[in-house]
Design an enzyme around this catalytic site. Structure first.
Site, PDB file in Angstrom:
ATOM      1  N   SER A 181       0.814  -1.212   0.000  1.00 51.87           N
ATOM      2  CA  SER A 181       0.000   0.000   0.000  1.00 51.87           C
ATOM      3  C   SER A 181       0.852   1.268   0.000  1.00 51.87           C
ATOM      4  O   SER A 181       1.738   1.399  -0.839  1.00 51.87           O
ATOM      5  CB  SER A 181      -0.940  -0.061   1.201  1.00 51.87           C
ATOM      6  OG  SER A 181      -2.065   0.700   0.939  1.00 51.87           O
ATOM      7  N   LYS A 184       4.307   2.166  -2.288  1.00 52.73           N
ATOM      8  CA  LYS A 184       4.705   3.359  -3.050  1.00 52.73           C
ATOM      9  C   LYS A 184       6.144   3.706  -2.666  1.00 52.73           C
ATOM     10  O   LYS A 184       6.990   4.007  -3.508  1.00 52.73           O
ATOM     11  CB  LYS A 184       3.768   4.539  -2.745  1.00 52.73           C
ATOM     12  CG  LYS A 184       2.249   4.237  -2.878  1.00 52.73           C
ATOM     13  CD  LYS A 184       1.393   5.452  -2.508  1.00 52.73           C
ATOM     14  CE  LYS A 184       0.006   5.163  -1.934  1.00 52.73           C
ATOM     15  NZ  LYS A 184      -0.991   4.556  -2.742  1.00 52.73           N
ATOM     16  N   TRP A 201     -10.075   0.113  -5.118  1.00 53.06           N
ATOM     17  CA  TRP A 201      -9.553   1.454  -4.791  1.00 53.06           C
ATOM     18  C   TRP A 201      -8.134   1.628  -5.354  1.00 53.06           C
ATOM     19  O   TRP A 201      -7.739   2.709  -5.765  1.00 53.06           O
ATOM     20  CB  TRP A 201      -9.576   1.603  -3.269  1.00 53.06           C
ATOM     21  CG  TRP A 201      -9.074   2.880  -2.684  1.00 53.06           C
ATOM     22  CD1 TRP A 201      -8.021   3.017  -1.831  1.00 53.06           C
ATOM     23  CD2 TRP A 201      -9.617   4.204  -2.830  1.00 53.06           C
ATOM     24  NE1 TRP A 201      -7.865   4.326  -1.447  1.00 53.06           N
ATOM     25  CE2 TRP A 201      -8.833   5.087  -2.047  1.00 53.06           C
ATOM     26  CE3 TRP A 201     -10.685   4.738  -3.557  1.00 53.06           C
ATOM     27  CZ2 TRP A 201      -9.069   6.451  -1.960  1.00 53.06           C
ATOM     28  CZ3 TRP A 201     -10.932   6.110  -3.475  1.00 53.06           C
ATOM     29  CH2 TRP A 201     -10.131   6.936  -2.689  1.00 53.06           C
ATOM     30  N   HIS A 258      -7.469  -5.876   0.168  1.00 54.27           N
ATOM     31  CA  HIS A 258      -6.265  -5.080   0.368  1.00 54.27           C
ATOM     32  C   HIS A 258      -5.546  -5.597   1.622  1.00 54.27           C
ATOM     33  O   HIS A 258      -6.005  -5.351   2.740  1.00 54.27           O
ATOM     34  CB  HIS A 258      -6.727  -3.634   0.565  1.00 54.27           C
ATOM     35  CG  HIS A 258      -5.635  -2.624   0.599  1.00 54.27           C
ATOM     36  ND1 HIS A 258      -4.894  -2.315  -0.509  1.00 54.27           N
ATOM     37  CD2 HIS A 258      -5.154  -1.855   1.610  1.00 54.27           C
ATOM     38  CE1 HIS A 258      -4.018  -1.367  -0.191  1.00 54.27           C
ATOM     39  NE2 HIS A 258      -4.141  -1.088   1.098  1.00 54.27           N
TER      40      HIS A 258
HETATM   41  C1  GTR Z   1      -5.452   4.454   1.710  1.00 50.18           C
HETATM   42  C2  GTR Z   1      -4.849   5.282   0.615  1.00 50.18           C
HETATM   43  C3  GTR Z   1      -4.109   4.369  -0.324  1.00 50.18           C
HETATM   44  C4  GTR Z   1      -3.238   3.387   0.398  1.00 50.18           C
HETATM   45  C5  GTR Z   1      -3.803   2.907   1.720  1.00 50.18           C
HETATM   46  C6  GTR Z   1      -2.820   2.249   2.676  1.00 50.18           C
HETATM   47  O1  GTR Z   1      -6.286   5.166   2.549  1.00 50.18           O
HETATM   48  O2  GTR Z   1      -5.875   5.957  -0.045  1.00 50.18           O
HETATM   49  O3  GTR Z   1      -3.380   5.138  -1.251  1.00 50.18           O
HETATM   50  O4  GTR Z   1      -1.977   3.926   0.586  1.00 50.18           O
HETATM   51  O5  GTR Z   1      -4.401   3.911   2.439  1.00 50.18           O
HETATM   52  O6  GTR Z   1      -1.657   2.635   2.785  1.00 50.18           O
HETATM   53  O7  GTR Z   1      -3.259   1.312   3.365  1.00 50.18           O
END
Ligand code: GTR
Length: 404
Positions: free
Chosen positions: A244, A248, A335, A385
């Site tokens: 997540s 990045k 998402w 996720h």
């Molecule tokens: C979310 C965000 C994503 C992702 C995620 C995470 O809220 O929108 O870009 O980075 O968090 O890190 O779990």
């Protein structure tokens, strides 16, 4: 938090028409045909763009770097693992930041490849090992974990073990090195703590427009961890991994630091592996609004303006070539735009080809739970996720085949 995930576009027919910036044509319109032209011209200008306009530049060099082996033990995981805990200290302008790397290495191998990845709630959350101290750094509140005052407690020991298949790694001859990301830069919208203030000039209280946001700061922390790891005699190779937002950071670390032998992006989504111009799920405007501190300030000019972005995220992935790269999605993680993550890996593959490496040739999304593994690899797994044992099993199979 700005935007509700439910309001985003998840309709493939509403993805805007766009032309992806061509990897093989320079910003000034010259064709790129050789490895040399890629390395010296195109790679360089793309890297510069991401550095100044997306993640932000690290504004200088440290005055001092040091590491200290805090503790070492060869009886971890019932004697399967050697554990090391190493504190890294970064100093500049008489200020310092210290963060801890927790390392487990398979005892059966004198040297082993290691996955290096940040965790979200402290090193003590990835294992039930009682010898790992509870982080003293700021942590995000979390009701389920009973964190209400931004402080981790004994109650959170081991709460994230399911995301880190440590025993499986050890059994397969891999080690793990993990760091709590909040010790490098707390994940909140201010620039008063973590590594940013070390670099301020007098009177400065936040980075300049083209300077680093938190993702770039986290990537910097990974690189500085690498300064230690590359000198650890028990470690052969380091594969940088992240989930997540930390995916990045792993991608940006892999792009900026060629010492990482491989890179894994787990569900990294917008600003990670996913193509921005698709505006599917999370968008540039959404991410810059919910998390104004993640990217360089200059990236905000692309809010709801992805069309004018001269790059897209497949070019970030291409910066990692020819080193092995794994992009993974989860079917329910719309998402993060699984198709956008996949297409990015597909388009980046043209640069791998230039180096004689194989990538993702097809533009057709593979079926769920059917990994496609070359030097560039991709899978979309069943579920949400998250990071699962399934993900780690695929990463290990791939690393055994494609790592140098
Ligand atoms: C979310 C965000 C994503 C992702 C995620 C995470 O809220 O929108 O870009 O980075 O968090 O890190 O779990």
């Amino acid at each position: 938090m700005g935007f509700a995930q439910g309001d985003a576009n998840y309709d493939e027919t509403k993805v805007p028409k766009f032309t992806l910036p061509d990897l093989m044509t320079s910003f000034s319109g010259n064709p790129i045909t050789t490895e040399k032209e890629w390395e010296e011209n195109r790679r360089y200008e793309i890297l510069q763009f991401f550095e100044k306009q997306v993640y932000g530049k690290v504004p200088g060099r440290l005055d001092e770097y040091s590491y200290k082996l805090i503790e070492e033990n060869n009886k971890a995981y019932n004697g399967k693992a050697r554990r090391k805990q190493v504190a890294i200290t970064l100093k500049k302008n008489k200020k310092s930041v210290t963060y801890n790397i927790l390392i487990y290495l398979p005892k059966k191998n004198p040297t082993a490849p290691v996955f290096l990845g940040y965790n979200f709630y402290g090193n003590h959350t990835v294992t039930n090992d009682p010898e790992v101290p509870i982080t003293k750094a700021w942590v995000a509140n979390n009701e389920a974990f009973g964190i209400t005052n931004h402080k981790a407690s004994e109650r959170t020991r081991g709460v994230r073990t399911h995301r880190w298949a440590i025993e499986k790694m050890l059994d397969n001859g891999f080690g793990l090195a993990t760091i709590y990301y909040g010790e490098v830069d707390p994940d909140k919208n201010d620039f008063n703590d973590g590594v940013h203030p070390l670099f301020y000039r007098e009177e400065q209280s936040q980075p300049k427009t083209n300077e680093w946001g938190s993702i770039s700061a986290w990537a910097f922390g990974l690189s500085k961890a690498m300064d230690y790891l590359e000198n650890d005699a028990n470690i052969s190779n380091v594969i940088v991994f992240g989930h997540s937002r930390l995916g990045k950071a792993a991608l940006w670390a892999g792009a900026t630091d060629k010492r990482f032998a491989g890179v894994i992006s787990n569900n990294s989504g917008c600003g990670g592996a996913a193509l921005s111009k698709r505006k599917f799920g999370e968008t540039v405007e959404r991410i810059n609004t919910s998390f104004p501190h993640w990217f360089a300030d200059s990236f905000k000019k692309y809010n709801n303006n992805e069309r004018t972005l001269p790059v897209d995220q497949h070019q970030l992935l291409a910066l990692i070539a020819p080193r092995p790269l794994y992009v993974a999605s989860a079917a329910e993680d719309t998402w993060a735009d699984p198709r956008g993550e996949f297409l990015s890996a597909h388009y980046a593959s043209s640069v791998y080809k230039l180096y004689g490496k194989s990538g993702i040739d097809t533009a057709e999304l593979p079926a769920v739970d059917q990994p496609v593994q070359h030097t560039v690899a991709y899978h979309i797994r069943t579920g949400k996720h998250d990071v699962t044992d399934y993900d780690w099993e695929q990463y290990m199979t791939w690393a055994k085949t494609f790592l140098p």
